[in-house]
Scaffold this active site. Structure first.
Site, PDB file in Angstrom:
ATOM      1  N   SER A  56     -34.072 -50.711  44.268  1.00 54.66           N
ATOM      2  CA  SER A  56     -35.068 -49.861  43.631  1.00 54.66           C
ATOM      3  C   SER A  56     -35.854 -49.055  44.661  1.00 54.66           C
ATOM      4  O   SER A  56     -35.281 -48.250  45.388  1.00 54.66           O
ATOM      5  CB  SER A  56     -35.992 -50.711  42.756  1.00 54.66           C
ATOM      6  OG  SER A  56     -36.859 -49.898  42.001  1.00 54.66           O
ATOM      7  N   ASP A  95     -34.725 -45.085  37.877  1.00 57.21           N
ATOM      8  CA  ASP A  95     -35.229 -45.721  36.667  1.00 57.21           C
ATOM      9  C   ASP A  95     -36.738 -45.503  36.520  1.00 57.21           C
ATOM     10  O   ASP A  95     -37.311 -45.847  35.489  1.00 57.21           O
ATOM     11  CB  ASP A  95     -34.870 -47.207  36.612  1.00 57.21           C
ATOM     12  CG  ASP A  95     -35.457 -48.039  37.754  1.00 57.21           C
ATOM     13  OD1 ASP A  95     -36.040 -47.445  38.680  1.00 57.21           O
ATOM     14  OD2 ASP A  95     -35.317 -49.274  37.721  1.00 57.21           O
ATOM     15  N   ASP A 111     -33.032 -45.413  42.494  1.00 58.77           N
ATOM     16  CA  ASP A 111     -32.070 -45.736  41.445  1.00 58.77           C
ATOM     17  C   ASP A 111     -32.416 -45.058  40.124  1.00 58.77           C
ATOM     18  O   ASP A 111     -31.824 -45.361  39.092  1.00 58.77           O
ATOM     19  CB  ASP A 111     -31.924 -47.249  41.269  1.00 58.77           C
ATOM     20  CG  ASP A 111     -33.187 -47.935  40.781  1.00 58.77           C
ATOM     21  OD1 ASP A 111     -34.280 -47.495  41.175  1.00 58.77           O
ATOM     22  OD2 ASP A 111     -33.085 -48.918  40.027  1.00 58.77           O
ATOM     23  N   ASP A 137     -37.287 -42.361  41.661  1.00 59.65           N
ATOM     24  CA  ASP A 137     -37.043 -43.296  42.761  1.00 59.65           C
ATOM     25  C   ASP A 137     -35.541 -43.418  43.022  1.00 59.65           C
ATOM     26  O   ASP A 137     -34.732 -42.834  42.293  1.00 59.65           O
ATOM     27  CB  ASP A 137     -37.708 -44.643  42.472  1.00 59.65           C
ATOM     28  CG  ASP A 137     -37.048 -45.433  41.360  1.00 59.65           C
ATOM     29  OD1 ASP A 137     -36.339 -44.821  40.540  1.00 59.65           O
ATOM     30  OD2 ASP A 137     -37.246 -46.652  41.287  1.00 59.65           O
TER      31      ASP A 137
END
Length: 572
Positions: A143, A304, A302, A300
């Protein structure tokens, strides 16, 4: 086995990765470094695995990934008699390697595997699990952690991160496996040729975006709105799909932060690629000052989570908090769907317990039910699953957490920066046509409902000693809970580990109907609040503070007192 014996075992057996072998040799006489790498095994929980990339049981590497995946394979074969698993990855260093290693293990265990040809956002992985009717999913991502980290998120067959029960069963399997001798492996190229491992077709991403676009509240509003946007994917996965969906809904004027456009696992432009942090948006703000857009979007690594900045009255760009974006999106969606006649009678909005209480007042205004869940988007996903099982998934309107994660619709079961970016742009276009900026919108909501100011503080406790310190701190708070904070009486304490909700004014006590979690929440006079919990993914304790004032200045003044008092209470 103690850390020194584990180290010797790795020296003898970790021969498949030359980088790991070199690292092991370099620390041969360093007791502290050996201990840090081998004093524990990375725990597999509902968040999967996350750690610094490197050699050792307390690091992310191919052996830890293989062992975890063998445990997952055992779990799938024992509980489902086989099935399929979808795997993807973000821009992290070694992410593609870890995806392929996991695929090799699963295929060797007779499990069908779907992998992506290139990096993809985490919500796409959630979509793939459901699309291919998989029994599980794996997303290789850390993340928003620093570049040194990587991770392994495990998903259940509903496309949501694994539940406590399922994760516990997988962890039990992992613990029974010898890391070097107990893992099955196949040849990647041979498995692809045999069809055991299959690449996801590009058409599936078009289908995913079709589901995203179904979540539009006012379709077509961006066309002709002349909305200008600066976008940065922070060297992650959002670049293609976010830009594509914005183009398809009519947002044509998009300027990209070139230094952060392409994937880069070293994240050289910002040490923490986290849209919550001002320093991660510095290059985006710099470009905003040049091109003067209506909006800055930052997803960000990834993709999400998404952060935004908007023009303020003085011409500068104002960073909007995750809570504020959640407030505005909740009000925008409920207001417009009510006007459009598309708001169900039993509409549900879901937020986490550490997210702003202002949303409760907005939901009450629109006669909409609001549910509080524990921190972690999987709990929002569980609410959606419960509605789906009743045939009422369309009643889920919106879910969010203060850490910049949002979801509209039930097509995935995780936060999705692609749909959030689309809705934020749609919302900005809607208000632009009314002559309003988003800064004016949030200020108007504060004026209407009261100024709720939220602040999150992070206190890091690195290494083995830090883990013990965090536990001692939480134990101390439970043993000696505060009676007041900053002069505000503590009116109630919710202990989510013990599932107790104590009203200190009346003496009444009730049971919290949520899974157990190491969280303490103090409700203070005048609707102020303080919540403390150890992070589930990082070596830190998080402190969430809420101050409520008649205006911004009043709320900030109260927050200063709360912060000072809470820090003293924690001894930090």
């Amino acid at each position: 086995m103690d850390h020194n014996n584990l180290y010797k075992l790795w020296l003898e057996n970790a021969t498949d990765d030359t980088e790991l072998k070199t690292e092991l040799l370099e620390i041969q006489d360093n007791e502290k470094e050996i201990y840090e790498r081998f004093y524990r095994q990375l725990a597999f929980g509902t968040a999967g695995l996350r750690g610094v990339i490197g050699a050792g049981t307390n690091r992310m590497n191919i052996y830890v990934v293989r062992q975890a995946t063998q445990g997952l394979a055992n779990y799938i074969n024992k509980n489902f008699g086989g099935g399929a698993v979808a795997i993807s990855h973000d821009s992290r260093n070694k992410a593609a390697l870890f995806m392929c290693e996991a695929a090799r293990v699963l295929a060797a265990n007779g499990i069908k595997v779907y992998i992506t040809r290139e990096l993809q956002p985490t919500p796409v992985l959630s979509y793939l699990v459901r699309h291919f009717s998989c029994k599980a999913g794996i997303m290789i991502t850390a993340s928003h952690n620093p570049a040194a980290y990587n991770g392994y998120k495990a998903y259940g067959e509903d496309g949501c991160q694994m539940t406590d029960v399922s994760a516990g069963m997988v962890y039990d399997e992992i613990c029974s496996i010898d890391m070097f001798e107990g893992v099955k492996l196949c040849n990647l190229d041979e498995a692809i040729k045999a069809g055991t491992i299959e690449y996801v077709d590009e058409s599936v991403y078009t289908e995913y975006l079709s589901e995203v676009k179904k979540q539009q509240v006012n379709p077509g509003i961006c066309k002709g709105a002349d909305l200008s946007v600066v976008y940065t994917p922070l060297n992650g996965t959002g670049n293609k799909l976010v830009r594509r969906v914005l183009s398809e809904i009519g947002v044509e004027n998009v300027s990209i932060v070139k230094e952060q456009e392409h994937p880069d696992g070293n994240f050289t432009t910002c040490s923490f690629p986290n849209p919550e942090l001002p320093e991660a948006l510095e290059l985006g703000i710099k470009l905003c000052n040049e091109v003067k857009p209506d909006l800055l979007l930052a997803t960000d690594p990834d993709a999400d989570r998404v952060g935004i900045a908007v023009p303020d009255c003085d011409g500068s760009y104002r960073l909007i908090t995750g809570n504020e974006t959640g407030i505005m999106l909740t009000d925008y969606i409920l207001n417009c769907r009510k006007e459009n006649g598309t708001l169900p009678e039993d509409a549900v909005v879901v937020k986490t317990i550490v997210s702003t209480r202002l949303v409760e007042r907005i939901c009450k205004h629109y006669n909409t039910k609001m549910k509080d869940v524990l921190t972690g988007f999987k709990y929002i996903g569980e609410i959606i699953l419960g509605l789906e099982q009743k045939g009422k998934e369309d009643n889920f309107i919106f879910g969010f957490e203060e850490s910049y994660g949002y979801l509209a619709g039930s097509y995935v079961r995780d936060k999705d920066a692609v749909v959030a970016s689309m809705l934020i742009c749609e919302m900005a276009a809607y208000y632009k046509k009314q002559g309003k900026t988003l800064a004016e919108v949030i200020d108007g909501l504060y004026h209407e409902y009261g100024y709720y100011y939220n602040k999150t503080l992070d206190f890091y406790f690195e290494g083995a000693e830090g883990m013990h310190k965090m536990q001692e701190l939480m134990d101390s708070l439970r043993a000696n809970p505060p009676k007041e904070i900053a002069g505000f009486e503590v009116e109630g304490i919710c202990d989510y580990r013990e599932s107790t909700n104590k009203n200190l004014l009346t003496g009444d006590e009730s049971v919290i109907d949520l899974p157990k979690s190491n969280v303490l929440s103090c409700s203070l006079a005048s609707d102020n609040a303080a919540i403390v919990r150890p992070s589930g993914t990082e070596p830190k304790i998080k402190l969430y503070l809420t101050s409520v004032g008649k205006d911004k200045e009043d709320a900030l003044s109260i927050m200063d007192k709360l912060e000072e008092s809470a820090k003293a209470l924690l001894g930090v």
